[in-house]
Each structure stands twice: as C-alpha cells, then as structure tokens.
Design a protein around this motif. Structure first.
Motif, PDB file in Angstrom:
ATOM      1  N   THR A   1      47.301  39.728  38.916  1.00  0.00           N
ATOM      2  CA  THR A   1      48.411  40.154  40.059  1.00  0.00           C
ATOM      3  C   THR A   1      49.314  38.894  40.382  1.00  0.00           C
ATOM      4  O   THR A   1      50.387  39.082  41.174  1.00  0.00           O
ATOM      5  N   GLY A   2      49.037  37.537  39.884  1.00  0.00           N
ATOM      6  CA  GLY A   2      49.648  36.525  40.450  1.00  0.00           C
ATOM      7  C   GLY A   2      48.688  35.212  40.761  1.00  0.00           C
ATOM      8  O   GLY A   2      47.516  35.331  40.670  1.00  0.00           O
ATOM      9  N   PRO A   3      49.282  34.069  40.709  1.00  0.00           N
ATOM     10  CA  PRO A   3      48.382  32.754  41.075  1.00  0.00           C
ATOM     11  C   PRO A   3      47.757  33.193  42.524  1.00  0.00           C
ATOM     12  O   PRO A   3      48.308  33.590  43.330  1.00  0.00           O
ATOM     13  N   MET A   4      46.540  32.643  42.577  1.00  0.00           N
ATOM     14  CA  MET A   4      45.710  32.422  43.822  1.00  0.00           C
ATOM     15  C   MET A   4      46.339  31.369  44.634  1.00  0.00           C
ATOM     16  O   MET A   4      46.858  30.336  44.384  1.00  0.00           O
ATOM     17  N   ASP A   5      46.871  31.937  45.898  1.00  0.00           N
ATOM     18  CA  ASP A   5      47.690  30.826  46.945  1.00  0.00           C
ATOM     19  C   ASP A   5      46.592  30.588  48.173  1.00  0.00           C
ATOM     20  O   ASP A   5      47.244  29.980  48.903  1.00  0.00           O
ATOM     21  N   HIS A   6      45.479  31.119  48.164  1.00  0.00           N
ATOM     22  CA  HIS A   6      44.707  30.966  49.406  1.00  0.00           C
ATOM     23  C   HIS A   6      43.218  31.070  49.113  1.00  0.00           C
ATOM     24  O   HIS A   6      42.910  31.659  47.882  1.00  0.00           O
ATOM     25  N   GLU A   7      42.269  30.488  50.180  1.00  0.00           N
ATOM     26  CA  GLU A   7      40.841  30.618  49.763  1.00  0.00           C
ATOM     27  C   GLU A   7      40.455  31.819  49.819  1.00  0.00           C
ATOM     28  O   GLU A   7      40.855  32.892  50.276  1.00  0.00           O
ATOM     29  N   MET A   8      39.499  32.158  48.783  1.00  0.00           N
ATOM     30  CA  MET A   8      38.713  33.744  48.765  1.00  0.00           C
ATOM     31  C   MET A   8      37.276  33.508  49.092  1.00  0.00           C
ATOM     32  O   MET A   8      36.718  32.573  48.634  1.00  0.00           O
ATOM     33  N   MET A   9      36.893  34.210  50.015  1.00  0.00           N
ATOM     34  CA  MET A   9      35.475  34.335  50.061  1.00  0.00           C
ATOM     35  C   MET A   9      34.923  35.569  49.660  1.00  0.00           C
ATOM     36  O   MET A   9      35.404  36.743  49.975  1.00  0.00           O
ATOM     37  N   THR A  10      33.800  35.670  48.685  1.00  0.00           N
ATOM     38  CA  THR A  10      32.870  36.764  48.219  1.00  0.00           C
ATOM     39  C   THR A  10      32.054  37.546  49.454  1.00  0.00           C
ATOM     40  O   THR A  10      31.744  36.752  50.333  1.00  0.00           O
ATOM     41  N   THR A  11      31.692  38.545  48.992  1.00  0.00           N
ATOM     42  CA  THR A  11      30.922  39.206  50.176  1.00  0.00           C
ATOM     43  C   THR A  11      29.428  38.545  49.884  1.00  0.00           C
ATOM     44  O   THR A  11      28.792  38.541  50.991  1.00  0.00           O
ATOM     45  N   THR A  12      29.173  37.822  49.132  1.00  0.00           N
ATOM     46  CA  THR A  12      27.645  36.984  48.908  1.00  0.00           C
ATOM     47  C   THR A  12      27.909  35.441  49.295  1.00  0.00           C
ATOM     48  O   THR A  12      26.926  34.750  49.205  1.00  0.00           O
ATOM     49  N   GLY A  13      28.995  35.193  49.748  1.00  0.00           N
ATOM     50  CA  GLY A  13      29.236  33.951  50.617  1.00  0.00           C
ATOM     51  C   GLY A  13      29.814  32.822  49.809  1.00  0.00           C
ATOM     52  O   GLY A  13      29.859  31.748  50.110  1.00  0.00           O
ATOM     53  N   TYR A  14      30.017  32.979  48.590  1.00  0.00           N
ATOM     54  CA  TYR A  14      30.661  31.875  47.669  1.00  0.00           C
ATOM     55  C   TYR A  14      32.177  31.978  48.101  1.00  0.00           C
ATOM     56  O   TYR A  14      32.969  32.828  48.320  1.00  0.00           O
TER      57      TYR A  14
END
Length: 104
Positions: free
Chosen positions: A46-59
């Motif tokens: 959907t496009g380049p990542m522009d912000h930090e992402m947190m997974t449901t498992t804490g990564y």
C-alpha cells in the motif's frame, strides 16, 4: 471412497468464505521490497512505511527495516522478509519463527 471424502472436505473448506480472510489477515504487515520497507494490507503493498509499527507480540519495526525484539535485541529486515502484525516473520512466502533465529 475415503480419498473422495478427503478431497470433498478439502474442496469445501477451500471455498469457505472464511478461507480468503484467514490468508489475507496473515498477509498484513510490512515487507522489505527493493530496499524499502513497504506496508502490506491483505497481501498487497500500500506504500512505503512512514512510521514505527508494533506487532501484537511486542516486536517494533522501524521505517528503515530495523526490528527491535521484545528483549531489546535489534536486527534488520532483509530483502523479501515480511513481518506480520501478529509478529510472524516470513521469508520467501514461508513462515519462520523469530525465536532463536540467526542472521536475521
């Protein structure tokens, strides 16, 4: 007869309305593609990542491809790797566990 029933059950579940949503849900996350971290939604970029992402498992995954594990260790995504929102890492379409992985 047993083979016929097995094939019938497989065909039934593969045509189930739930089957596409399960696959699509697993393909939502971020992927390193052409040296850039791309946001993936239902298996499509959907496009380049522009912000930090947190997974449901804490990564935590940063826009530059840096991944910070729940224990604080850092590693970097490689070309073709994808991190799903539930913390599963895939490489070349095959799921791999993050625990104890070397070279990631």
């Amino acid at each position: 007869m047993k083979t016929y029933r097995t094939l019938l059950v497989i065909a039934f579940f593969s045509m189930s309305p739930l089957a596409p949503s399960v696959v699509a849900a697993e393909m939502t996350g971020v992927m390193m593609k052409a040296g850039k971290v791309m946001m993936m939604q239902d298996g499509k970029a959907t496009g380049p990542m522009d912000h930090e992402m947190m997974t449901t498992t804490g990564y935590r995954v940063m826009p530059d491809g840096t991944m910070i594990m729940p224990d604080g260790k850092e590693t970097r995504m490689k070309e073709g790797q994808m991190m799903t929102m539930d913390g599963k890492m895939t490489e070349g379409g095959k799921a791999k566990t993050m625990v104890g992985m070397k070279g990631m």
